[in-house]
Design a protein around this motif. Structure first.
Motif, mmCIF file in Angstrom:
data_model
loop_
_atom_site.group_PDB
_atom_site.id
_atom_site.type_symbol
_atom_site.label_atom_id
_atom_site.label_comp_id
_atom_site.label_asym_id
_atom_site.label_seq_id
_atom_site.Cartn_x
_atom_site.Cartn_y
_atom_site.Cartn_z
ATOM 1 N N LEU A 1 0.833 -1.206 0.000
ATOM 2 C CA LEU A 1 0.000 0.000 0.000
ATOM 3 C C LEU A 1 0.867 1.256 0.000
ATOM 4 O O LEU A 1 0.518 2.267 -0.634
ATOM 5 N N GLY A 2 2.011 1.206 0.710
ATOM 6 C CA GLY A 2 2.918 2.345 0.740
ATOM 7 C C GLY A 2 3.454 2.686 -0.635
ATOM 8 O O GLY A 2 3.540 3.862 -1.012
ATOM 9 N N LEU B 1 -3.858 7.256 13.885
ATOM 10 C CA LEU B 1 -3.524 8.670 13.886
ATOM 11 C C LEU B 1 -2.256 8.940 14.684
ATOM 12 O O LEU B 1 -1.411 9.745 14.278
ATOM 13 N N VAL B 2 -2.139 8.267 15.829
ATOM 14 C CA VAL B 2 -0.940 8.453 16.656
ATOM 15 C C VAL B 2 0.297 8.001 15.892
ATOM 16 O O VAL B 2 1.339 8.686 15.870
ATOM 17 N N ILE B 3 0.203 6.849 15.231
ATOM 18 C CA ILE B 3 1.335 6.347 14.452
ATOM 19 C C ILE B 3 1.667 7.298 13.308
ATOM 20 O O ILE B 3 2.835 7.637 13.057
ATOM 21 N N ALA C 1 5.714 5.130 5.083
ATOM 22 C CA ALA C 1 6.133 4.571 6.370
ATOM 23 C C ALA C 1 4.943 4.417 7.316
ATOM 24 O O ALA C 1 4.835 3.424 8.056
ATOM 25 N N ALA C 2 4.026 5.396 7.290
ATOM 26 C CA ALA C 2 2.843 5.311 8.149
ATOM 27 C C ALA C 2 1.956 4.135 7.759
ATOM 28 O O ALA C 2 1.405 3.435 8.625
ATOM 29 N N LEU C 3 1.824 3.901 6.474
ATOM 30 C CA LEU C 3 1.010 2.770 6.027
ATOM 31 C C LEU C 3 1.606 1.440 6.480
ATOM 32 O O LEU C 3 0.884 0.536 6.909
ATOM 33 N N VAL C 4 2.915 1.322 6.404
ATOM 34 C CA VAL C 4 3.550 0.091 6.884
ATOM 35 C C VAL C 4 3.256 -0.107 8.371
ATOM 36 O O VAL C 4 2.860 -1.200 8.814
ATOM 37 N N GLY C 5 3.435 0.941 9.146
ATOM 38 C CA GLY C 5 3.211 0.823 10.589
ATOM 39 C C GLY C 5 1.768 0.569 10.945
ATOM 40 O O GLY C 5 1.459 -0.282 11.793
ATOM 41 N N ILE C 6 0.847 1.255 10.290
ATOM 42 C CA ILE C 6 -0.563 1.142 10.643
ATOM 43 C C ILE C 6 -1.155 -0.180 10.179
ATOM 44 O O ILE C 6 -1.928 -0.815 10.901
ATOM 45 N N VAL C 7 -0.815 -0.617 8.985
ATOM 46 C CA VAL C 7 -1.337 -1.895 8.497
ATOM 47 C C VAL C 7 -0.787 -3.046 9.343
ATOM 48 O O VAL C 7 -1.505 -4.005 9.656
#
Length: 453
Positions: free
Chosen positions: A361-362, A437-439, A393-399
């Motif tokens: 997704l990223g 959101l926090v991530i 990077a946010a997508l990797v962390g959130i997913v």
């Protein structure tokens, strides 16, 4: 069709409107009629025909229909049903009607129904039928088939229990196929597999019963006590009916609402509001945490308004990955494919799965930002590359977090003895929205500090 038309169509016999209908079609017709008309039709049917219709689990309002019939007719109808179906119908009545109709039954029938009602819902004892055919090991195939033919239609005839002569304990189970294939003079043991039969105890969960029936390709499963005396049989159709009802309940819970105990079209306005408002309010209050998270990062949003463009993208991706994991794990737990002790294996599997899915997704997100930037569709500013990196990077962390949270929540609920289906997709999505959101803003602060922020 009003009652006057019903009587005209029936030529003074309302039951004639069902002429030419099989049991399933009759049930569908009665389900579509008002209660008063359905009671009138059922009350005028011959006893065997009415009992056949009432035996169908698909008949809605069966307890109410039986309660509305004259006492004598209702008692005869209930006595004509198999014990398990009779227990289902009686169990749906209010306490007063239940007590009254049970008092009118013959003591053996009343005792059989009360025994089934005593078992907890969702267990083998609650869905078994106590009317079955059993023969001693000394019987012949011919004698056994004669006993099957003399049955009154209430017994489960998917299989015959073979009991040892001295103690009456379960020895073998003979199928009808085996009995028909064997010679009449053969011992009944010749018609049964030469192995200890698969059996369950009354408190076995019906999900385990279903798994055993599927695994061993059975039509009926004996329910035995501690001494292996047969208490009843669970037929495959009873398991299917029970599992359909349970899956319907789980689907409702997955949608973030209370389970409906009636078909959708039969649920009144206020009961429907009651089923939906509670969970909807809980989810709304949970989503308020999202507003709190955004307020916490209000300074960052003021400096980089462009970050707000990707908030729906970030939140939905995490919620979707969490919902996928929850759906997979709730079903796997229900089927027994994974157990509580397997939680760490699931976590180790979901971690790399989430990272790879997030990376995919990223990459799509970076490509989208680059295309829009170079095509002049939108200007993300001089540091658009860092914006794209932040989103990726946010997508990797959130997913990854969504996959882990969605897979672990069913385990946590099951460990706390709650239904894992309560880890519904909306609930998981709400949880991941807040943490997402926090991530997202934490990663944005790290990458964009000194440039955009």
């Amino acid at each position: 069709m009003n009652l006057t038309l019903l009587n005209r169509a029936g030529a003074r016999n309302p039951s004639s409107v069902l002429d030419g209908f099989n049991a399933a079609d009759s049930v569908e017709f009665l389900n579509g009629r008002p209660s008063g008309e359905a009671v009138t039709i059922l009350g005028h049917l011959p006893l065997p025909r009415a009992a056949e219709i009432l035996s169908q689990p698909e008949l809605e309002r069966a307890p109410d229909l039986l309660s509305a019939l004259p006492d004598a007719k209702a008692t005869r109808l209930l006595a004509a049903l198999a014990d398990d179906r009779a227990a289902d119908v009686v169990g749906g009545m209010n306490v007063a009607h239940r007590a009254a109709i049970l008092r009118r039954l013959a003591p053996p029938a009343r005792a059989a129904i009360e025994k089934l009602l005593a078992y907890p819902e969702g267990t083998a004892g609650a869905i078994m039928t106590a009317a079955f055919i059993a023969v001693p090991e000394t019987a012949t195939v011919g004698e056994t088939l004669a006993l099957v033919r003399r049955g009154d239609g209430r017994q489960a005839v998917y299989a015959v229990a073979i009991l040892d002569a001295p103690g009456g304990r379960l020895l073998r189970m003979a199928t009808l196929r085996g009995l028909i294939s064997a010679a009449p003079d053969d011992s009944v043991l010749a018609a049964a597999p030469d192995a200890d039969p698969v059996s369950v105890v009354p408190l076995t969960p019906r999900e385990d019963v279903a798994r055993l029936i599927r695994r061993h390709d059975l039509l009926a499963l004996p329910v035995v006590d501690a001494d292996r005396h047969v208490l009843g049989l669970v037929a495959v159709d009873d398991v299917i009916d029970a599992l359909i009802a349970e899956q319907t309940e789980d689907v409702h819970k997955f949608g973030g609402m209370g389970a409906l105990d009636q078909p959708y079209s039969r649920v009144g306005f206020l009961p429907m509001i009651g089923k939906r408002a509670g969970w909807l309010s809980v989810l709304f209050l949970s989503e308020m945490l999202t507003a709190s998270a955004m307020q916490h990062y209000s300074d960052e949003l003021e400096k980089a308004v462009v970050l707000t463009l990707f908030i729906p993208l970030i939140m939905s991706s995490g919620g979707n990955s969490g919902s996928q994991a929850t759906s997979l794990l709730v079903r796997s737990l229900a089927l027994g494919e994974v157990r509580l002790r397997d939680w760490w294996r699931v976590a180790l599997r979901e971690m790399p799965t989430g990272i790879v899915l997030g990376a995919i997704l990223g990459c799509i997100g970076v490509l989208r930002i680059a295309v829009w930037q170079y095509a002049g569709l939108f200007d993300y500013g001089p540091h658009w590359e860092l914006i794209a990196l932040t989103v990726a990077a946010a997508l990797v962390g959130i997913v990854t977090f969504g996959s882990l949270a969605g897979s672990m929540l069913p385990f946590a609920l099951k460990a706390l003895r709650f239904d894992p289906a309560n880890a519904s997709a909306p609930f998981v999505a709400t949880l991941v929205d807040v943490t997402g959101l926090v991530i997202y803003f934490s990663i944005a602060t790290l990458i964009l500090r000194g440039t955009v922020l």
